[in-house]
Design a protein around this motif. Structure first.
Motif, PDB file in Angstrom:
ATOM      1  N   ILE A  58      17.042 -32.272 -17.815  1.00  0.00           N
ATOM      2  CA  ILE A  58      17.233 -33.724 -17.854  1.00  0.00           C
ATOM      3  C   ILE A  58      18.392 -34.154 -16.968  1.00  0.00           C
ATOM      4  O   ILE A  58      18.263 -35.073 -16.152  1.00  0.00           O
ATOM      5  CB  ILE A  58      17.450 -34.200 -19.305  1.00  0.00           C
ATOM      6  CG1 ILE A  58      16.168 -34.031 -20.102  1.00  0.00           C
ATOM      7  CG2 ILE A  58      17.914 -35.654 -19.338  1.00  0.00           C
ATOM      8  CD1 ILE A  58      16.351 -34.212 -21.588  1.00  0.00           C
ATOM      9  N   VAL A  59      19.531 -33.496 -17.119  1.00  0.00           N
ATOM     10  CA  VAL A  59      20.730 -33.939 -16.403  1.00  0.00           C
ATOM     11  C   VAL A  59      20.696 -33.507 -14.942  1.00  0.00           C
ATOM     12  O   VAL A  59      20.849 -34.325 -14.039  1.00  0.00           O
ATOM     13  CB  VAL A  59      22.007 -33.421 -17.099  1.00  0.00           C
ATOM     14  CG1 VAL A  59      23.230 -33.701 -16.273  1.00  0.00           C
ATOM     15  CG2 VAL A  59      22.141 -34.049 -18.472  1.00  0.00           C
ATOM     16  N   TYR A  60      20.505 -32.227 -14.700  1.00  0.00           N
ATOM     17  CA  TYR A  60      20.609 -31.747 -13.328  1.00  0.00           C
ATOM     18  C   TYR A  60      19.356 -32.026 -12.514  1.00  0.00           C
ATOM     19  O   TYR A  60      19.430 -32.623 -11.443  1.00  0.00           O
ATOM     20  CB  TYR A  60      20.954 -30.255 -13.309  1.00  0.00           C
ATOM     21  CG  TYR A  60      22.388 -30.017 -13.674  1.00  0.00           C
ATOM     22  CD1 TYR A  60      23.385 -30.241 -12.756  1.00  0.00           C
ATOM     23  CD2 TYR A  60      22.736 -29.596 -14.938  1.00  0.00           C
ATOM     24  CE1 TYR A  60      24.707 -30.044 -13.078  1.00  0.00           C
ATOM     25  CE2 TYR A  60      24.051 -29.391 -15.288  1.00  0.00           C
ATOM     26  CZ  TYR A  60      25.032 -29.616 -14.349  1.00  0.00           C
ATOM     27  OH  TYR A  60      26.337 -29.426 -14.686  1.00  0.00           O
ATOM     28  N   ALA A  61      18.203 -31.591 -13.004  1.00  0.00           N
ATOM     29  CA  ALA A  61      16.973 -31.806 -12.239  1.00  0.00           C
ATOM     30  C   ALA A  61      16.577 -33.277 -12.249  1.00  0.00           C
ATOM     31  O   ALA A  61      15.989 -33.768 -11.291  1.00  0.00           O
ATOM     32  CB  ALA A  61      15.848 -30.942 -12.798  1.00  0.00           C
ATOM     33  N   GLY A  62      16.895 -33.979 -13.317  1.00  0.00           N
ATOM     34  CA  GLY A  62      16.506 -35.375 -13.407  1.00  0.00           C
ATOM     35  C   GLY A  62      17.476 -36.331 -12.760  1.00  0.00           C
ATOM     36  O   GLY A  62      17.087 -37.194 -11.983  1.00  0.00           O
ATOM     37  N   ALA A  63      18.759 -36.183 -13.048  1.00  0.00           N
ATOM     38  CA  ALA A  63      19.732 -37.180 -12.601  1.00  0.00           C
ATOM     39  C   ALA A  63      20.484 -36.766 -11.337  1.00  0.00           C
ATOM     40  O   ALA A  63      20.530 -37.520 -10.358  1.00  0.00           O
ATOM     41  CB  ALA A  63      20.723 -37.463 -13.726  1.00  0.00           C
ATOM     42  N   ILE A  64      21.066 -35.591 -11.343  1.00  0.00           N
ATOM     43  CA  ILE A  64      21.900 -35.176 -10.224  1.00  0.00           C
ATOM     44  C   ILE A  64      21.068 -35.016  -8.955  1.00  0.00           C
ATOM     45  O   ILE A  64      21.464 -35.468  -7.874  1.00  0.00           O
ATOM     46  CB  ILE A  64      22.647 -33.870 -10.562  1.00  0.00           C
ATOM     47  CG1 ILE A  64      23.509 -34.037 -11.807  1.00  0.00           C
ATOM     48  CG2 ILE A  64      23.448 -33.377  -9.394  1.00  0.00           C
ATOM     49  CD1 ILE A  64      24.617 -35.039 -11.666  1.00  0.00           C
ATOM     50  N   LEU A  65      19.908 -34.407  -9.064  1.00  0.00           N
ATOM     51  CA  LEU A  65      19.071 -34.223  -7.886  1.00  0.00           C
ATOM     52  C   LEU A  65      18.566 -35.553  -7.343  1.00  0.00           C
ATOM     53  O   LEU A  65      18.494 -35.741  -6.126  1.00  0.00           O
ATOM     54  CB  LEU A  65      17.894 -33.301  -8.209  1.00  0.00           C
ATOM     55  CG  LEU A  65      17.108 -32.859  -6.988  1.00  0.00           C
ATOM     56  CD1 LEU A  65      17.961 -31.960  -6.103  1.00  0.00           C
ATOM     57  CD2 LEU A  65      15.861 -32.148  -7.389  1.00  0.00           C
ATOM     58  N   VAL A  66      18.240 -36.482  -8.208  1.00  0.00           N
ATOM     59  CA  VAL A  66      17.838 -37.819  -7.755  1.00  0.00           C
ATOM     60  C   VAL A  66      18.994 -38.501  -7.038  1.00  0.00           C
ATOM     61  O   VAL A  66      18.800 -39.150  -6.008  1.00  0.00           O
ATOM     62  CB  VAL A  66      17.325 -38.661  -8.942  1.00  0.00           C
ATOM     63  CG1 VAL A  66      17.149 -40.109  -8.558  1.00  0.00           C
ATOM     64  CG2 VAL A  66      16.026 -38.089  -9.462  1.00  0.00           C
ATOM     65  N   LEU A  67      20.197 -38.314  -7.533  1.00  0.00           N
ATOM     66  CA  LEU A  67      21.371 -38.857  -6.858  1.00  0.00           C
ATOM     67  C   LEU A  67      21.511 -38.259  -5.466  1.00  0.00           C
ATOM     68  O   LEU A  67      21.778 -38.982  -4.490  1.00  0.00           O
ATOM     69  CB  LEU A  67      22.623 -38.588  -7.692  1.00  0.00           C
ATOM     70  CG  LEU A  67      23.950 -39.057  -7.105  1.00  0.00           C
ATOM     71  CD1 LEU A  67      24.005 -40.575  -7.085  1.00  0.00           C
ATOM     72  CD2 LEU A  67      25.095 -38.497  -7.900  1.00  0.00           C
ATOM     73  N   TYR A  68      21.339 -36.956  -5.338  1.00  0.00           N
ATOM     74  CA  TYR A  68      21.389 -36.318  -4.014  1.00  0.00           C
ATOM     75  C   TYR A  68      20.341 -36.899  -3.085  1.00  0.00           C
ATOM     76  O   TYR A  68      20.619 -37.190  -1.919  1.00  0.00           O
ATOM     77  CB  TYR A  68      21.166 -34.809  -4.131  1.00  0.00           C
ATOM     78  CG  TYR A  68      22.320 -34.034  -4.679  1.00  0.00           C
ATOM     79  CD1 TYR A  68      23.607 -34.535  -4.733  1.00  0.00           C
ATOM     80  CD2 TYR A  68      22.110 -32.758  -5.177  1.00  0.00           C
ATOM     81  CE1 TYR A  68      24.653 -33.809  -5.258  1.00  0.00           C
ATOM     82  CE2 TYR A  68      23.154 -32.013  -5.700  1.00  0.00           C
ATOM     83  CZ  TYR A  68      24.420 -32.549  -5.733  1.00  0.00           C
ATOM     84  OH  TYR A  68      25.438 -31.814  -6.249  1.00  0.00           O
ATOM     85  N   LEU A  69      19.128 -37.069  -3.593  1.00  0.00           N
ATOM     86  CA  LEU A  69      18.064 -37.604  -2.750  1.00  0.00           C
ATOM     87  C   LEU A  69      18.340 -39.045  -2.336  1.00  0.00           C
ATOM     88  O   LEU A  69      18.038 -39.438  -1.207  1.00  0.00           O
ATOM     89  CB  LEU A  69      16.718 -37.489  -3.459  1.00  0.00           C
ATOM     90  CG  LEU A  69      16.163 -36.071  -3.556  1.00  0.00           C
ATOM     91  CD1 LEU A  69      14.909 -36.056  -4.403  1.00  0.00           C
ATOM     92  CD2 LEU A  69      15.890 -35.505  -2.179  1.00  0.00           C
ATOM     93  N   PHE A  70      18.915 -39.850  -3.227  1.00  0.00           N
ATOM     94  CA  PHE A  70      19.279 -41.212  -2.855  1.00  0.00           C
ATOM     95  C   PHE A  70      20.332 -41.210  -1.751  1.00  0.00           C
ATOM     96  O   PHE A  70      20.263 -42.019  -0.815  1.00  0.00           O
ATOM     97  CB  PHE A  70      19.797 -41.996  -4.062  1.00  0.00           C
ATOM     98  CG  PHE A  70      18.713 -42.541  -4.931  1.00  0.00           C
ATOM     99  CD1 PHE A  70      17.496 -42.927  -4.414  1.00  0.00           C
ATOM    100  CD2 PHE A  70      18.922 -42.686  -6.293  1.00  0.00           C
ATOM    101  CE1 PHE A  70      16.495 -43.427  -5.221  1.00  0.00           C
ATOM    102  CE2 PHE A  70      17.924 -43.184  -7.113  1.00  0.00           C
ATOM    103  CZ  PHE A  70      16.720 -43.560  -6.575  1.00  0.00           C
TER     104      PHE A  70
END
Length: 171
Positions: A58-70
């Protein structure tokens, strides 16, 4: 059988971690990071830490990775052409990891021993979520509160900076 799963997860984690650094295309690096996050969650499942596996996803694959992609999309980064070939650096880092992995797998079969007492009266481990919550809110309460305050200050700072940027565009 648990060692086979551990070997698989460890090998894929090491390989994808090297690919995150070695690939020139940032989108492919982010996809390698996603694969690594899921395999770390799988490693948590083999350790019977299901709550940590869910938080990992939830946190890393869901939030942090989306932040990197943004950030990658916002900066419009196509490729990193500054480095001609990063595979030499990746191999320099991967070979010691692979050697350590082989040594650990070779030595893991020698230290097998049966538990004392024959297994009678075995106490089941407590619920993972309960144990994490008790430790987090008793032993590590102060660092937990400090981390929440740091995140609150960072959020307020981001709002203030974004507000200044919006006001500067309107003027």
């Amino acid at each position: 059988m648990g060692q086979v799963f551990f070997g698989y997860f460890a090998a894929v984690i090491a390989l994808t971690a090297v690919l995150v650094v070695a690939l020139k295309n940032p989108i492919y690096s982010a996809l390698s990071l996603l694969v690594m996050f899921f395999h770390v969650a799988g490693l948590y499942v083999t350790l019977h830490a299901e709550f940590l596996a869910a938080v990992q996803i939830i946190v890393y694959a869901g939030a942090i990775l989306v932040l990197y992609l943004f950030v990658v999309m916002l900066l419009n980064v196509k490729r990193d052409d500054r480095y001609h070939s990063q595979w030499r650096v990746a191999a320099f880092l991967a070979v010691p990891l692979l050697m350590e992995f082989i040594v650990l797998l070779a030595g893991s079969g020698t230290a097998t021993s049966a538990p004392a007492g024959g297994g009678e009266g075995r106490v089941l481990p407590p619920d993972n979520t309960l144990a994490i919550g008790e430790i987090l809110f008793s032993t590590y309460l102060f660092p937990f509160e400090v981390a929440s305050l740091v995140l609150l200050v960072a959020m307020i700072g981001a709002i203030v900076l974004a507000k200044r940027d919006i006001e500067g565009r309107e003027a």
